[in-house]
Design a protein around this motif. Sequence first.
Motif, PDB file in Angstrom:
ATOM      1  N   SER A 193     -13.280  -1.070  -6.924  1.00 13.53           N
ATOM      2  CA  SER A 193     -13.644  -1.041  -5.493  1.00 13.53           C
ATOM      3  C   SER A 193     -12.494  -1.462  -4.585  1.00 13.53           C
ATOM      4  N   THR A 194     -11.311  -0.891  -4.837  1.00 12.51           N
ATOM      5  CA  THR A 194     -10.153  -1.216  -4.019  1.00 12.51           C
ATOM      6  C   THR A 194      -9.412   0.054  -3.595  1.00 12.51           C
ATOM      7  N   ILE A 195      -8.657  -0.088  -2.524  1.00 10.83           N
ATOM      8  CA  ILE A 195      -7.691   0.922  -2.098  1.00 10.83           C
ATOM      9  C   ILE A 195      -6.354   0.214  -1.956  1.00 10.83           C
ATOM     10  N   LEU A 196      -5.339   0.767  -2.585  1.00 14.66           N
ATOM     11  CA  LEU A 196      -4.013   0.157  -2.546  1.00 14.66           C
ATOM     12  C   LEU A 196      -3.109   0.979  -1.641  1.00 14.66           C
ATOM     13  N   LEU A 197      -2.572   0.334  -0.610  1.00 15.64           N
ATOM     14  CA  LEU A 197      -1.599   0.973   0.279  1.00 15.64           C
ATOM     15  C   LEU A 197      -0.221   0.736  -0.301  1.00 15.64           C
ATOM     16  N   ARG A 198       0.312   1.758  -0.947  1.00  9.91           N
ATOM     17  CA  ARG A 198       1.569   1.636  -1.673  1.00  9.91           C
ATOM     18  C   ARG A 198       2.751   1.777  -0.708  1.00  9.91           C
ATOM     19  N   LEU A 199       3.027   0.698   0.006  1.00 14.46           N
ATOM     20  CA  LEU A 199       4.155   0.731   0.944  1.00 14.46           C
ATOM     21  C   LEU A 199       5.476   0.921   0.226  1.00 14.46           C
ATOM     22  N   ASP A 200       5.516   0.585  -1.082  1.00 13.26           N
ATOM     23  CA  ASP A 200       6.750   0.811  -1.846  1.00 13.26           C
ATOM     24  C   ASP A 200       7.009   2.302  -2.053  1.00 13.26           C
ATOM     25  N   GLN A 201       5.981   3.153  -1.807  1.00 11.01           N
ATOM     26  CA  GLN A 201       6.144   4.598  -1.923  1.00 11.01           C
ATOM     27  C   GLN A 201       6.211   5.291  -0.559  1.00 11.01           C
ATOM     28  N   PHE A 202       6.079   4.508   0.508  1.00 10.46           N
ATOM     29  CA  PHE A 202       6.129   5.082   1.856  1.00 10.46           C
ATOM     30  C   PHE A 202       7.577   5.329   2.245  1.00 10.46           C
ATOM     31  N   ARG A 203       7.885   6.570   2.583  1.00 13.86           N
ATOM     32  CA  ARG A 203       9.267   6.942   2.862  1.00 13.86           C
ATOM     33  C   ARG A 203       9.547   6.947   4.362  1.00 13.86           C
ATOM     34  N   MET A 204      10.653   6.323   4.726  1.00 11.38           N
ATOM     35  CA  MET A 204      11.107   6.341   6.112  1.00 11.38           C
ATOM     36  C   MET A 204      12.480   6.992   6.161  1.00 11.38           C
ATOM     37  N   GLN A 205      12.901   7.286   7.375  1.00 10.01           N
ATOM     38  CA  GLN A 205      14.194   7.938   7.560  1.00 10.01           C
ATOM     39  C   GLN A 205      15.340   7.042   7.096  1.00 10.01           C
TER      40      GLN A 205
ATOM     41  N   ARG B 138     -11.997  12.050  -4.242  1.00  7.89           N
ATOM     42  CA  ARG B 138     -12.084  13.442  -4.648  1.00  7.89           C
ATOM     43  C   ARG B 138     -11.963  14.424  -3.478  1.00  7.89           C
ATOM     44  N   ASP B 139     -12.601  14.115  -2.342  1.00 11.29           N
ATOM     45  CA  ASP B 139     -12.743  15.100  -1.279  1.00 11.29           C
ATOM     46  C   ASP B 139     -11.867  14.867  -0.050  1.00 11.29           C
ATOM     47  N   TYR B 140     -11.339  13.662   0.112  1.00  9.98           N
ATOM     48  CA  TYR B 140     -10.559  13.388   1.311  1.00  9.98           C
ATOM     49  C   TYR B 140      -9.083  13.685   1.085  1.00  9.98           C
ATOM     50  N   LYS B 141      -8.458  14.160   2.137  1.00  9.67           N
ATOM     51  CA  LYS B 141      -7.006  14.361   2.114  1.00  9.67           C
ATOM     52  C   LYS B 141      -6.350  13.022   2.432  1.00  9.67           C
ATOM     53  N   LEU B 142      -5.694  12.445   1.437  1.00  9.63           N
ATOM     54  CA  LEU B 142      -5.092  11.123   1.594  1.00  9.63           C
ATOM     55  C   LEU B 142      -3.577  11.216   1.448  1.00  9.63           C
ATOM     56  N   PRO B 143      -2.836  10.349   2.126  1.00 12.87           N
ATOM     57  CA  PRO B 143      -1.388  10.302   1.909  1.00 12.87           C
ATOM     58  C   PRO B 143      -1.082   9.973   0.452  1.00 12.87           C
ATOM     59  N   ASN B 144       0.055  10.451  -0.049  1.00  7.78           N
ATOM     60  CA  ASN B 144       0.368  10.243  -1.473  1.00  7.78           C
ATOM     61  C   ASN B 144       0.693   8.792  -1.796  1.00  7.78           C
ATOM     62  N   TRP B 145       0.816   7.948  -0.788  1.00  9.64           N
ATOM     63  CA  TRP B 145       1.077   6.523  -1.046  1.00  9.64           C
ATOM     64  C   TRP B 145      -0.196   5.683  -0.951  1.00  9.64           C
ATOM     65  N   VAL B 146      -1.360   6.344  -0.834  1.00  7.41           N
ATOM     66  CA  VAL B 146      -2.652   5.656  -0.820  1.00  7.41           C
ATOM     67  C   VAL B 146      -3.343   5.892  -2.160  1.00  7.41           C
ATOM     68  N   GLU B 147      -3.651   4.814  -2.862  1.00  5.93           N
ATOM     69  CA  GLU B 147      -4.237   4.890  -4.206  1.00  5.93           C
ATOM     70  C   GLU B 147      -5.651   4.316  -4.183  1.00  5.93           C
ATOM     71  N   VAL B 148      -6.644   5.161  -4.489  1.00  9.22           N
ATOM     72  CA  VAL B 148      -8.049   4.737  -4.495  1.00  9.22           C
ATOM     73  C   VAL B 148      -8.459   4.394  -5.921  1.00  9.22           C
ATOM     74  N   ASN B 149      -9.046   3.218  -6.084  1.00  7.82           N
ATOM     75  CA  ASN B 149      -9.489   2.751  -7.407  1.00  7.82           C
ATOM     76  C   ASN B 149     -10.990   2.435  -7.361  1.00  7.82           C
ATOM     77  N   PRO B 150     -11.847   3.442  -7.632  1.00 11.52           N
ATOM     78  CA  PRO B 150     -13.295   3.213  -7.537  1.00 11.52           C
ATOM     79  C   PRO B 150     -13.818   2.155  -8.503  1.00 11.52           C
ATOM     80  N   ASP B 151     -13.219   2.054  -9.691  1.00  6.86           N
ATOM     81  CA  ASP B 151     -13.750   1.133 -10.703  1.00  6.86           C
ATOM     82  C   ASP B 151     -13.706  -0.324 -10.258  1.00  6.86           C
TER      83      ASP B 151
END
Length: 225
Positions: A181-193, A166-179
């Motif tokens: 207790s996981t955080i998913l690093l969505r590298l498939d959504q991470f954009r590179m040049q 709710r309160d932290y500024k997170l990259p749009n490819w980081v998905e927090v799932n409190p239910d």
Amino acid sequence: MINEPEEKNTEKKGNKRKRKPLETKKTINRWKVAFLVLVALIIASIGFVFMRITQVREPNYKPVPELVEKDGTPVIAIQSKKKQVNELIDFYLSDFQKGSDITYKFYLENEAMLNGTFKVLGHPIQFYLYFDPYVMDDGNVQLKAKSLSIGTLGLPMKEILKFVQRDYKLPNWVEVNPDDSTILLRLDQFRMQNGLFIRAEKINLVDDDIRMNIYLPKDTNDTTD
């Protein structure tokens, strides 16, 4: 006539003796009131902490994109160590969090750790949330929360993750799932040049072995052939 003064003196002495229990009772009542006020303040403080963490300031309408299975050719294989990855994470987060009132740190030791603060009654409370990282079949990374260090406050990991979401500024490819207790690093959504993308291959923090591949998109291959 001689006995009358003695009776009066006896009555006066009796009156004096009766006052002492009244003074003791008043003293006990004051301590009782003070104790009840202290208990009420403690309960109110605990209630405030719980409400501060669990309250929802506004609905979270952040859309969660679907998993994207990207096709491509691995062009660079990266084998790194925790120290190098931590330097990269620190550089990225320092730039990403510029101007943000609430900041946090994420780094790797024998576990992945999220270190941040939240305020209770105007005072910052520091916490450490520990994760086990898992490489998924799609090349993304799941961080499974395993333990929490937050001083003497007995708060569940789920509530801390809600606060982070709710309160932290997170990259749009980081998905927090409190239910769960996981955080998913969505590298498939991470954009590179130029459309390059990353897939995690192996993360072994104990043996200090971290491997990732950089892929050239299949569409780019088709256009260059």
